[in-house]
Design a protein around this motif. Structure first.
Motif, PDB file in Angstrom:
ATOM      1  N   GLY A  44       0.884  -1.251   0.038  1.00  0.00           N
ATOM      2  CA  GLY A  44       0.031   0.102  -0.103  1.00  0.00           C
ATOM      3  C   GLY A  44       0.821   1.357  -0.224  1.00  0.00           C
ATOM      4  O   GLY A  44       1.863   1.278   0.483  1.00  0.00           O
ATOM      5  N   PRO A  45       0.141   2.603  -0.242  1.00  0.00           N
ATOM      6  CA  PRO A  45       1.164   3.557  -0.295  1.00  0.00           C
ATOM      7  C   PRO A  45       1.598   3.906   1.261  1.00  0.00           C
ATOM      8  O   PRO A  45       0.820   3.721   2.030  1.00  0.00           O
ATOM      9  N   ASP A  46       2.652   4.541   1.210  1.00  0.00           N
ATOM     10  CA  ASP A  46       3.283   4.763   2.403  1.00  0.00           C
ATOM     11  C   ASP A  46       3.077   6.097   2.995  1.00  0.00           C
ATOM     12  O   ASP A  46       3.423   6.650   4.304  1.00  0.00           O
ATOM     13  N   HIS A  47       2.647   7.079   2.181  1.00  0.00           N
ATOM     14  CA  HIS A  47       2.190   8.431   2.439  1.00  0.00           C
ATOM     15  C   HIS A  47       0.890   8.928   1.936  1.00  0.00           C
ATOM     16  O   HIS A  47       0.452   9.251   0.833  1.00  0.00           O
ATOM     17  N   THR A  48       0.066   8.642   2.791  1.00  0.00           N
ATOM     18  CA  THR A  48      -1.326   9.115   2.405  1.00  0.00           C
ATOM     19  C   THR A  48      -1.637   9.916   3.660  1.00  0.00           C
ATOM     20  O   THR A  48      -1.247   9.925   4.821  1.00  0.00           O
ATOM     21  N   GLY A  49      -2.438  11.175   3.538  1.00  0.00           N
ATOM     22  CA  GLY A  49      -2.517  12.228   4.456  1.00  0.00           C
ATOM     23  C   GLY A  49      -1.896  13.289   4.433  1.00  0.00           C
ATOM     24  O   GLY A  49      -1.350  13.692   3.222  1.00  0.00           O
ATOM     25  N   GLY A  50      -1.268  13.733   5.351  1.00  0.00           N
ATOM     26  CA  GLY A  50      -0.731  15.036   5.582  1.00  0.00           C
ATOM     27  C   GLY A  50      -1.537  16.200   5.372  1.00  0.00           C
ATOM     28  O   GLY A  50      -1.132  17.181   5.072  1.00  0.00           O
ATOM     29  N   GLY A  51      -2.930  16.042   5.803  1.00  0.00           N
ATOM     30  CA  GLY A  51      -3.751  17.065   5.559  1.00  0.00           C
ATOM     31  C   GLY A  51      -3.646  18.444   6.370  1.00  0.00           C
ATOM     32  O   GLY A  51      -3.779  19.581   5.716  1.00  0.00           O
ATOM     33  N   CYS A  52      -3.240  18.412   7.584  1.00  0.00           N
ATOM     34  CA  CYS A  52      -2.828  19.482   8.514  1.00  0.00           C
ATOM     35  C   CYS A  52      -1.657  20.453   7.673  1.00  0.00           C
ATOM     36  O   CYS A  52      -1.855  21.444   7.757  1.00  0.00           O
ATOM     37  N   THR A  53      -0.567  19.552   7.292  1.00  0.00           N
ATOM     38  CA  THR A  53       0.221  20.301   6.586  1.00  0.00           C
ATOM     39  C   THR A  53      -0.024  21.143   5.350  1.00  0.00           C
ATOM     40  O   THR A  53       0.145  22.334   5.208  1.00  0.00           O
ATOM     41  N   HIS A  54      -0.853  20.409   4.623  1.00  0.00           N
ATOM     42  CA  HIS A  54      -1.336  20.965   3.366  1.00  0.00           C
ATOM     43  C   HIS A  54      -2.105  22.079   3.716  1.00  0.00           C
ATOM     44  O   HIS A  54      -1.948  22.969   2.984  1.00  0.00           O
ATOM     45  N   LEU A  55      -3.102  21.953   4.818  1.00  0.00           N
ATOM     46  CA  LEU A  55      -3.959  23.161   5.079  1.00  0.00           C
ATOM     47  C   LEU A  55      -3.400  24.335   5.538  1.00  0.00           C
ATOM     48  O   LEU A  55      -3.511  25.433   4.999  1.00  0.00           O
ATOM     49  N   ALA A  56      -2.226  24.155   6.262  1.00  0.00           N
ATOM     50  CA  ALA A  56      -1.529  25.336   7.005  1.00  0.00           C
ATOM     51  C   ALA A  56      -0.671  25.897   5.524  1.00  0.00           C
ATOM     52  O   ALA A  56      -0.880  27.366   5.591  1.00  0.00           O
ATOM     53  N   GLU A  57      -0.030  25.220   4.596  1.00  0.00           N
ATOM     54  CA  GLU A  57       0.434  25.760   3.487  1.00  0.00           C
ATOM     55  C   GLU A  57      -0.514  26.463   2.758  1.00  0.00           C
ATOM     56  O   GLU A  57      -0.247  27.591   2.090  1.00  0.00           O
ATOM     57  N   GLY A  58      -1.635  26.055   2.628  1.00  0.00           N
ATOM     58  CA  GLY A  58      -2.588  26.690   1.678  1.00  0.00           C
ATOM     59  C   GLY A  58      -3.093  28.027   2.321  1.00  0.00           C
ATOM     60  O   GLY A  58      -3.343  29.076   1.528  1.00  0.00           O
ATOM     61  N   ILE A  59      -3.178  27.925   3.644  1.00  0.00           N
ATOM     62  CA  ILE A  59      -3.600  29.251   4.453  1.00  0.00           C
ATOM     63  C   ILE A  59      -2.545  30.362   4.133  1.00  0.00           C
ATOM     64  O   ILE A  59      -2.649  31.341   4.129  1.00  0.00           O
ATOM     65  N   VAL A  60      -1.214  29.823   4.409  1.00  0.00           N
ATOM     66  CA  VAL A  60      -0.119  30.712   4.486  1.00  0.00           C
ATOM     67  C   VAL A  60      -0.184  31.402   2.954  1.00  0.00           C
ATOM     68  O   VAL A  60       0.160  32.436   2.493  1.00  0.00           O
ATOM     69  N   ILE A  61      -0.261  30.357   2.040  1.00  0.00           N
ATOM     70  CA  ILE A  61      -0.083  30.940   0.629  1.00  0.00           C
ATOM     71  C   ILE A  61      -1.221  31.857   0.136  1.00  0.00           C
ATOM     72  O   ILE A  61      -1.044  33.037  -0.438  1.00  0.00           O
ATOM     73  N   ALA A  62      -2.506  31.502   0.687  1.00  0.00           N
ATOM     74  CA  ALA A  62      -3.572  32.525   0.380  1.00  0.00           C
ATOM     75  C   ALA A  62      -3.502  33.762   1.117  1.00  0.00           C
ATOM     76  O   ALA A  62      -3.911  34.945   0.461  1.00  0.00           O
ATOM     77  N   GLY A  63      -2.829  33.935   2.352  1.00  0.00           N
ATOM     78  CA  GLY A  63      -2.403  35.062   2.923  1.00  0.00           C
ATOM     79  C   GLY A  63      -1.363  35.787   2.239  1.00  0.00           C
ATOM     80  O   GLY A  63      -1.707  37.181   2.334  1.00  0.00           O
TER      81      GLY A  63
END
Length: 176
Positions: A44-63
């Motif tokens: 199976g894939p070894d990296h699924t998720g990481g949503g919190c990190t991506h959400l934080a990155e998106g908020i920073v980029i949007a700001g």
């Protein structure tokens, strides 16, 4: 048949040796590349998720997009650039939420298929001599197949075959 004979590993149907190991214990191939073999035999894939990190990155980029629009509006005396920055920020946030939701959906699919993938890989053996995987029970394949074909079969049967990389997707499913 004595107990000692029944505990002996079955010979590889491809090369006849008993030098094979269960796929979950296969660490290196003949060339010694540890990571490559582990990836090629992963159930199976070894990296699924990481949503919190991506959400934080998106908020920073949007700001940053909103701030850039406001700065450009003040610097060039074009007030409509503030609205452009705000629209860009909203679009970035919407895209970020879509990405996070997709990753969470994929993680749930992998979790749901993990038991089936474990069952499929339970008697799978990796033969370094053949550089292939075979099933000790003879089902679903009786001859060694490439690690890519093995992974394609397991991931597809477990319900997340679409998450495979292009090289593994190009492999054919193991023939029975």
């Amino acid at each position: 048949m004595t107990r000692e004979e029944s505990n002996k590993p079955a010979p590889c149907p491809g090369c006849g040796t008993s030098e094979h190991v269960p796929v979950e214990r296969a660490r290196t191939d003949r060339s010694g590349r540890r990571e490559d073999l582990a990836t090629r035999l992963a159930s199976g894939p070894d990296h699924t998720g990481g949503g919190c990190t991506h959400l934080a990155e998106g908020i920073v980029i949007a700001g940053m997009a909103a701030a850039a629009g406001a700065y450009a509006a003040d610097d060039r005396n074009l007030p409509w650039l503030t609205a452009v920055g705000a629209v860009a920020a909203v679009l970035i946030l919407v895209a970020t939420i879509a990405i996070v939701r997709g990753e969470n959906r994929d993680a749930r699919r992998v979790l749901a298929g993990a038991a089936w993938a474990a069952e499929l890989t339970g008697d799978a053996r990796y033969c370094p001599g053949c550089r292939g995987v075979f099933s000790a029970s003879g089902s679903p394949w009786s001859q060694p197949v490439s690690p890519e074909r093995f992974r394609l079969h397991v991931w597809t049967a477990a319900g997340y075959g679409d998450l495979l990389d292009a090289k593994a997707k190009a492999g054919e499913p193991p023939s029975p």
